[in-house]
Design an enzyme around this catalytic site. Structure first.
Site, PDB file in Angstrom:
ATOM      1  N   SER A   1      -2.900   4.714 -12.195  1.00 27.57           N
ATOM      2  CA  SER A   1      -2.584   5.355 -13.487  1.00 27.57           C
ATOM      3  C   SER A   1      -2.248   4.352 -14.602  1.00 27.57           C
ATOM      4  CB  SER A   1      -1.408   6.325 -13.287  1.00 27.57           C
ATOM      5  OG  SER A   1      -0.280   5.614 -12.852  1.00 27.57           O
TER       6      SER A   1
ATOM      7  N   VAL B   1       0.887  -1.164   0.000  1.00 26.91           N
ATOM      8  CA  VAL B   1       0.000   0.000   0.000  1.00 26.91           C
ATOM      9  C   VAL B   1       0.925   1.215   0.000  1.00 26.91           C
ATOM     10  CG1 VAL B   1      -1.691   1.312   1.323  1.00 26.91           C
ATOM     11  CG2 VAL B   1      -1.891  -1.173   1.155  1.00 26.91           C
ATOM     12  N   ASP B   2       0.736   2.100  -0.969  1.00 24.53           N
ATOM     13  CA  ASP B   2       1.610   3.268  -1.113  1.00 24.53           C
ATOM     14  C   ASP B   2       1.003   4.507  -0.444  1.00 24.53           C
ATOM     15  OD1 ASP B   2       3.188   1.634  -2.684  1.00 24.53           O
ATOM     16  OD2 ASP B   2       2.572   2.528  -4.589  1.00 24.53           O
TER      17      ASP B   2
ATOM     18  N   THR C   1      15.793  -0.332 -19.811  1.00 25.52           N
ATOM     19  CA  THR C   1      14.901   0.824 -19.924  1.00 25.52           C
ATOM     20  C   THR C   1      15.699   2.084 -19.581  1.00 25.52           C
ATOM     21  OG1 THR C   1      14.092   0.533 -17.656  1.00 25.52           O
ATOM     22  CG2 THR C   1      12.837  -0.538 -19.393  1.00 25.52           C
TER      23      THR C   1
ATOM     24  N   ALA D   1       5.940   3.646 -10.956  1.00 21.30           N
ATOM     25  CA  ALA D   1       5.372   2.496 -11.687  1.00 21.30           C
ATOM     26  C   ALA D   1       5.503   2.608 -13.199  1.00 21.30           C
ATOM     27  CB  ALA D   1       3.918   2.225 -11.309  1.00 21.30           C
ATOM     28  N   ALA D   2       6.323   3.538 -13.691  1.00 24.70           N
ATOM     29  CA  ALA D   2       6.557   3.612 -15.144  1.00 24.70           C
ATOM     30  C   ALA D   2       7.175   2.292 -15.606  1.00 24.70           C
ATOM     31  CB  ALA D   2       7.496   4.769 -15.462  1.00 24.70           C
ATOM     32  N   GLY D   3       8.191   1.837 -14.879  1.00 22.46           N
ATOM     33  CA  GLY D   3       8.863   0.582 -15.227  1.00 22.46           C
ATOM     34  C   GLY D   3       7.935  -0.610 -15.042  1.00 22.46           C
ATOM     35  N   ASP D   4       7.137  -0.596 -13.975  1.00 28.58           N
ATOM     36  CA  ASP D   4       6.208  -1.717 -13.730  1.00 28.58           C
ATOM     37  C   ASP D   4       5.189  -1.813 -14.855  1.00 28.58           C
ATOM     38  OD1 ASP D   4       7.517  -2.050 -11.325  1.00 28.58           O
ATOM     39  OD2 ASP D   4       6.045  -0.906 -10.177  1.00 28.58           O
TER      40      ASP D   4
HETATM   41  O1  RIB Z   1       7.725   0.583  -8.712  1.00 28.28           O
HETATM   42  C1  RIB Z   1       6.834   1.334  -7.927  1.00 28.28           C
HETATM   43  C2  RIB Z   1       6.495   0.611  -6.667  1.00 28.28           C
HETATM   44  O2  RIB Z   1       7.678   0.439  -5.912  1.00 28.28           O
HETATM   45  C3  RIB Z   1       5.533   1.321  -5.759  1.00 28.28           C
HETATM   46  O3  RIB Z   1       4.179   1.023  -6.028  1.00 28.28           O
HETATM   47  C4  RIB Z   1       5.997   0.908  -4.375  1.00 28.28           C
HETATM   48  O4  RIB Z   1       5.074   0.137  -3.679  1.00 28.28           O
HETATM   49  C5  RIB Z   1       7.315   0.164  -4.571  1.00 28.28           C
HETATM   50  O5  RIB Z   1       7.156  -1.187  -4.506  1.00 28.28           O
END
Ligand code: RIB
Length: 306
Positions: A294, A13-14, A221, A251-254
């Site tokens: 997003s 949870v962020d 990346t 979360a760009a990379g995710d």
């Molecule tokens: O890559 C972004 C994520 O890194 C965030 O959502 C945070 O929880 C960390 O895991």
């Protein structure tokens, strides 16, 4: 064909703090806005893959707390199969504190909790599920021993293994041998190889290092510079990034990795088009605040691609 993707990874949870600029050590600054959002590298990648049309299952852990329940619910609402998410009675759900500045850049501190307490015992009977899977994707917010064990099972079932070595840390040498595709950013890549990433020859050197350690395919990346890839047969190229004004790069990379796993052909014959799609998804994600909120849907990515 719909890709079947298994994500082994973290759930957090962020807490997001929007600031004008990052504080100096010892300095106190005011926060403009505070919010909460679902996140965690594993969970973000799972949602990115699912929103781009993949059939996604998740292997992970949450605490026996409200955050854990909410996160499992959120993943399920995003069509992620949550049946392999364990509830850890002894450790809380993972969390992250994220500071975002006016340029959309971020700083992240992560509390591992249940993510870091995962054990190999959780992989019982995973072979059966892997048998129907195209890709397994893992990051480094869960124990490397668990990833290694899962990748070994995946190899037996001819499942393609993808490692996102984030956050950057030293890797178990054996993990490299069981990785088919590595996706670091430039900092993570140089940290692992000892070769700085600054131009095409240096990126080829990075890929050569990974190949010598058993990884045939490398995707680095590079943020605004795009994505550099080298395939098993030595084919390589730079796919430029889409130019956008980022609000929050979290979360760009995710998003890139999840979207990529939904588009990459299991015969790995379409690196360039899958990377273009994934970069477009990522360019949309950075235009909104928060990690998971997003991440775009396939329709949005396709519309943006035109
Ligand atoms: O890559 C972004 C994520 O890194 C965030 O959502 C945070 O929880 C960390 O895991």
């Amino acid at each position: 064909m719909v890709n079947r993707v298994m994500i082994l990874g973290s759930i957090n949870v962020d807490s997001i703090y929007q600031v004008t600029r990052f504080p100096q050590p010892g300095e106190t600054i005011a926060v403009k806005q505070k919010s909460y959002a679902p996140g965690g590298k594993g969970a973000n990648q799972a949602v990115a893959a699912a929103r781009s049309g993949a059939k996604v299952s998740f292997v992970g852990a949450v605490g026996a707390d409200n955050d854990g329940q909410e996160m499992v619910k959120t993943l399920a609402e995003n069509n992620v199969d949550t049946s392999r998410i364990a509830v850890d009675p002894d450790n809380g759900t993972g969390s992250a504190v994220i500071t975002v500045d006016e340029n959309g850049q971020n700083d992240i501190m992560v509390y591992g909790g249940a993510n870091q307490a995962m054990s190999v015992a959780q992989l019982n009977d995973l072979e059966q599920e892997l048998a129907g899977t195209d890709f397994i994707v893992a990051q480094l917010e869960t124990p490397q021993e668990v990833t290694l064990a899962a990748f070994k099972l995946a190899r037996q079932q001819n499942v393609i293994t993808i490692l996102n070595p984030a956050p950057a840390t030293e890797l178990l040498p054996e993990l490299l041998e069981y990785t088919d595709i590595i996706i670091p950013n430039e900092t993570e890549s140089s940290l692992l190889t000892g070769i700085s990433v600054n131009d095409e020859p240096s990126m080829l050197q990075n890929a050569k290092f990974f190949k010598a350690h058993g990884i045939k395919n490398t995707i680095i990346t590079l943020g605004e510079q795009g994505v550099f890839y080298v395939t098993a047969d030595g084919h390589h190229g730079l796919v430029p990034a889409f130019k956008v004004n980022p609000v929050d790069t979290t979360a760009a990379g995710d998003t890139f990795i999840g979207a990529l796993s939904s588009q990459l052909s299991p015969n790995l014959g379409n690196f360039e088009s899958a990377i273009t799609y994934a970069q477009r998804a990522s360019s949309l994600a950075v235009q909104g605040m928060g990690a998971m909120p997003s991440i775009p849907l396939a329709e949005e990515v396709e519309k943006a691609l035109g």
